[in-house]
Design a protein around this motif. Sequence first.
Motif, PDB file in Angstrom:
ATOM      1  N   THR A 119       0.826  -1.212   0.000  1.00  0.00           N
ATOM      2  CA  THR A 119       0.000   0.000   0.000  1.00  0.00           C
ATOM      3  C   THR A 119       0.861   1.263   0.000  1.00  0.00           C
ATOM      4  OG1 THR A 119      -0.230   0.064   2.423  1.00  0.00           O
ATOM      5  CG2 THR A 119      -1.868  -1.198   1.210  1.00  0.00           C
ATOM      6  N   ILE A 120       2.009   1.227   0.681  1.00  0.00           N
ATOM      7  CA  ILE A 120       2.911   2.381   0.698  1.00  0.00           C
ATOM      8  C   ILE A 120       3.365   2.711  -0.725  1.00  0.00           C
ATOM      9  CG2 ILE A 120       5.193   3.199   1.411  1.00  0.00           C
ATOM     10  CD1 ILE A 120       4.785   1.607   4.029  1.00  0.00           C
ATOM     11  N   ALA A 121       3.650   1.683  -1.508  1.00  0.00           N
ATOM     12  CA  ALA A 121       4.124   1.898  -2.884  1.00  0.00           C
ATOM     13  C   ALA A 121       3.147   2.775  -3.661  1.00  0.00           C
ATOM     14  CB  ALA A 121       4.307   0.553  -3.589  1.00  0.00           C
ATOM     15  N   PHE A 122       1.874   2.468  -3.563  1.00  0.00           N
ATOM     16  CA  PHE A 122       0.890   3.216  -4.350  1.00  0.00           C
ATOM     17  C   PHE A 122       0.529   4.550  -3.694  1.00  0.00           C
ATOM     18  CE2 PHE A 122       0.573  -1.180  -5.745  1.00  0.00           C
ATOM     19  CZ  PHE A 122       0.870  -0.987  -7.080  1.00  0.00           C
ATOM     20  N   GLU A 123       0.729   4.637  -2.398  1.00  0.00           N
ATOM     21  CA  GLU A 123       0.591   5.933  -1.728  1.00  0.00           C
ATOM     22  C   GLU A 123       1.670   6.898  -2.245  1.00  0.00           C
ATOM     23  OE1 GLU A 123       0.866   7.872   2.773  1.00  0.00           O
ATOM     24  OE2 GLU A 123       0.757   5.690   2.530  1.00  0.00           O
ATOM     25  N   LEU A 124       2.887   6.395  -2.378  1.00  0.00           N
ATOM     26  CA  LEU A 124       3.994   7.222  -2.872  1.00  0.00           C
ATOM     27  C   LEU A 124       3.761   7.671  -4.314  1.00  0.00           C
ATOM     28  CD1 LEU A 124       6.988   5.190  -1.401  1.00  0.00           C
ATOM     29  CD2 LEU A 124       6.367   7.525  -0.764  1.00  0.00           C
ATOM     30  N   LEU A 125       3.266   6.764  -5.147  1.00  0.00           N
ATOM     31  CA  LEU A 125       3.070   7.094  -6.566  1.00  0.00           C
ATOM     32  C   LEU A 125       1.860   7.975  -6.810  1.00  0.00           C
ATOM     33  CD1 LEU A 125       3.848   3.838  -8.596  1.00  0.00           C
ATOM     34  CD2 LEU A 125       5.307   5.820  -8.188  1.00  0.00           C
ATOM     35  N   SER A 126       0.885   7.926  -5.920  1.00  0.00           N
ATOM     36  CA  SER A 126      -0.359   8.666  -6.171  1.00  0.00           C
ATOM     37  C   SER A 126      -0.413  10.004  -5.443  1.00  0.00           C
ATOM     38  CB  SER A 126      -1.577   7.822  -5.767  1.00  0.00           C
ATOM     39  OG  SER A 126      -1.515   7.492  -4.388  1.00  0.00           O
ATOM     40  N   GLN A 137       1.558  10.689 -14.342  1.00  0.00           N
ATOM     41  CA  GLN A 137       1.637  10.086 -13.008  1.00  0.00           C
ATOM     42  C   GLN A 137       0.753   8.847 -12.917  1.00  0.00           C
ATOM     43  OE1 GLN A 137       0.911  12.936  -9.913  1.00  0.00           O
ATOM     44  NE2 GLN A 137       0.992  11.418  -8.272  1.00  0.00           N
ATOM     45  N   LEU A 138      -0.416   8.926 -13.539  1.00  0.00           N
ATOM     46  CA  LEU A 138      -1.303   7.761 -13.559  1.00  0.00           C
ATOM     47  C   LEU A 138      -0.650   6.580 -14.282  1.00  0.00           C
ATOM     48  CD1 LEU A 138      -4.095   6.650 -12.818  1.00  0.00           C
ATOM     49  CD2 LEU A 138      -4.949   7.547 -14.988  1.00  0.00           C
ATOM     50  N   LYS A 139       0.160   6.876 -15.304  1.00  0.00           N
ATOM     51  CA  LYS A 139       0.881   5.813 -16.009  1.00  0.00           C
ATOM     52  C   LYS A 139       1.859   5.099 -15.081  1.00  0.00           C
ATOM     53  CE  LYS A 139       0.656   7.541 -20.772  1.00  0.00           C
ATOM     54  NZ  LYS A 139       1.468   7.993 -21.942  1.00  0.00           N
ATOM     55  N   LEU A 140       2.449   5.838 -14.138  1.00  0.00           N
ATOM     56  CA  LEU A 140       3.339   5.212 -13.155  1.00  0.00           C
ATOM     57  C   LEU A 140       2.580   4.185 -12.318  1.00  0.00           C
ATOM     58  CD1 LEU A 140       5.262   8.327 -11.725  1.00  0.00           C
ATOM     59  CD2 LEU A 140       6.106   6.702 -13.420  1.00  0.00           C
ATOM     60  N   VAL A 141       1.418   4.593 -11.827  1.00  0.00           N
ATOM     61  CA  VAL A 141       0.595   3.700 -11.002  1.00  0.00           C
ATOM     62  C   VAL A 141       0.183   2.468 -11.797  1.00  0.00           C
ATOM     63  CG1 VAL A 141      -1.562   3.501  -9.691  1.00  0.00           C
ATOM     64  CG2 VAL A 141      -0.234   5.638  -9.613  1.00  0.00           C
ATOM     65  N   ASN A 142      -0.235   2.692 -13.035  1.00  0.00           N
ATOM     66  CA  ASN A 142      -0.678   1.592 -13.885  1.00  0.00           C
ATOM     67  C   ASN A 142       0.465   0.622 -14.183  1.00  0.00           C
ATOM     68  OD1 ASN A 142      -1.160   0.715 -17.091  1.00  0.00           O
ATOM     69  ND2 ASN A 142      -2.945   0.513 -15.769  1.00  0.00           N
ATOM     70  N   ALA A 183       9.364  -8.943 -14.724  1.00  0.00           N
ATOM     71  CA  ALA A 183       8.353  -7.884 -14.851  1.00  0.00           C
ATOM     72  C   ALA A 183       8.701  -6.671 -13.999  1.00  0.00           C
ATOM     73  CB  ALA A 183       6.976  -8.418 -14.471  1.00  0.00           C
ATOM     74  N   LEU A 184       9.150  -6.908 -12.784  1.00  0.00           N
ATOM     75  CA  LEU A 184       9.446  -5.784 -11.895  1.00  0.00           C
ATOM     76  C   LEU A 184      10.744  -5.074 -12.291  1.00  0.00           C
ATOM     77  CD1 LEU A 184       7.657  -4.788  -9.628  1.00  0.00           C
ATOM     78  CD2 LEU A 184       9.216  -5.852  -7.987  1.00  0.00           C
ATOM     79  N   LEU A 185      11.729  -5.832 -12.767  1.00  0.00           N
ATOM     80  CA  LEU A 185      12.954  -5.200 -13.252  1.00  0.00           C
ATOM     81  C   LEU A 185      12.661  -4.348 -14.491  1.00  0.00           C
ATOM     82  CD1 LEU A 185      15.497  -8.103 -12.731  1.00  0.00           C
ATOM     83  CD2 LEU A 185      15.710  -5.817 -11.763  1.00  0.00           C
ATOM     84  N   SER A 186      11.848  -4.879 -15.394  1.00  0.00           N
ATOM     85  CA  SER A 186      11.460  -4.099 -16.566  1.00  0.00           C
ATOM     86  C   SER A 186      10.646  -2.875 -16.166  1.00  0.00           C
ATOM     87  CB  SER A 186      10.641  -4.966 -17.527  1.00  0.00           C
ATOM     88  OG  SER A 186      11.437  -5.996 -18.085  1.00  0.00           O
ATOM     89  N   CYS A 187       9.811  -3.027 -15.161  1.00  0.00           N
ATOM     90  CA  CYS A 187       8.994  -1.909 -14.696  1.00  0.00           C
ATOM     91  C   CYS A 187       9.855  -0.788 -14.132  1.00  0.00           C
ATOM     92  CB  CYS A 187       8.000  -2.387 -13.641  1.00  0.00           C
ATOM     93  SG  CYS A 187       6.895  -1.095 -13.046  1.00  0.00           S
ATOM     94  N   ALA A 188      10.958  -1.136 -13.483  1.00  0.00           N
ATOM     95  CA  ALA A 188      11.859  -0.104 -12.949  1.00  0.00           C
ATOM     96  C   ALA A 188      12.353   0.800 -14.077  1.00  0.00           C
ATOM     97  CB  ALA A 188      13.032  -0.761 -12.233  1.00  0.00           C
ATOM     98  N   ILE A 189      12.692   0.183 -15.202  1.00  0.00           N
ATOM     99  CA  ILE A 189      13.123   0.955 -16.369  1.00  0.00           C
ATOM    100  C   ILE A 189      11.971   1.807 -16.890  1.00  0.00           C
ATOM    101  CG2 ILE A 189      13.805   0.693 -18.791  1.00  0.00           C
ATOM    102  CD1 ILE A 189      15.490  -1.726 -17.851  1.00  0.00           C
ATOM    103  N   GLU A 190      10.782   1.233 -16.937  1.00  0.00           N
ATOM    104  CA  GLU A 190       9.609   1.969 -17.413  1.00  0.00           C
ATOM    105  C   GLU A 190       9.301   3.161 -16.523  1.00  0.00           C
ATOM    106  OE1 GLU A 190       4.999   1.092 -18.869  1.00  0.00           O
ATOM    107  OE2 GLU A 190       6.161  -0.497 -17.884  1.00  0.00           O
TER     108      GLU A 190
END
Length: 295
Positions: A119-126, A137-142, A183-190
């Motif tokens: 939950t902290i992760a999405f609190e930080l992004l939102s 910013q919404l693209k980050l959450v998605n 997926a998560l490593l690729s997401c870090a780049i994204e």
Amino acid sequence: MELKNALAQAQDDVVTTLEHYFATQSAAQARILAATQYSVQNGGKRLRPFLVYCVGNMLGANKADLDKAAAAIECIHSYSLVHDDLPAMDDDELRRGRPTCHIAYDEAHAILAGDTLQTIAFELLSGAEFSIDAHAQLKLVNALSKASGLLGMVGGQALDIEATGKTISLNELEQIHKAKTGALLSCAIELGYLCAPNVEQTTKQALDSYGKAIGLAFQVQDDILDIEGDTQTLGKPQGSDLAANKATYPALLGLDGAKQKLQQLYDDAISALDALPYDTAILQQLARYVIARDH
């Protein structure tokens, strides 16, 4: 040395961001707050935050935006490790050379700590403090949601559980690890390039190809280290995958075949970087680190 210094800086930056966050949470129940902090402030490599910073800095992203994105993905990664270590999953007592969360605290608090980190992760992004616009910013959450969910990390873990003790194909093994680890490593780049302004589609595609290659390479090297590493260096029991009868690249390809696969993935990563009109030296060094690391 350049990579070592850059990794250390990323580690410091993400720890600082998380410390600032937890300093605002003093009203939380003390034991769950402690278990949550224990789970994320664990001295890991912080490879995913590093990728966020590395790509974002290369493309001109705002540092404060990168801080939050890096901390968010580290929270997701840390929550996954807490849950992976539980008796119902891998039942590990050591993580990075110290007791896992459920050993240091208890199972209930480990589950809650993992839930909290997610939950902290999405609190930080939102939060409203980003310099990029709301749509970006919404693209980050998605992006982080998809990489973490049914077709990403969680789905990959489920496939891994299903495959344990069974004979599976190389293609099936790759599907597991593209989701579970890649997926998560690729997401870090994204996340890094989503924080940056006006990034060309060709740049995104080349970075995505690089991310997929090093994401899979990371898992292949993990499988090799389960055979060739030692418990003290790994920070977890050597041979645990073998003992659990898990599907691995050495099991399917043999140790030499797994090493050949690792080299091919490295070559693919470097080839993807060659298409970029930027200084990619640090990303090249990271690809080498991924395939040569000992833990």
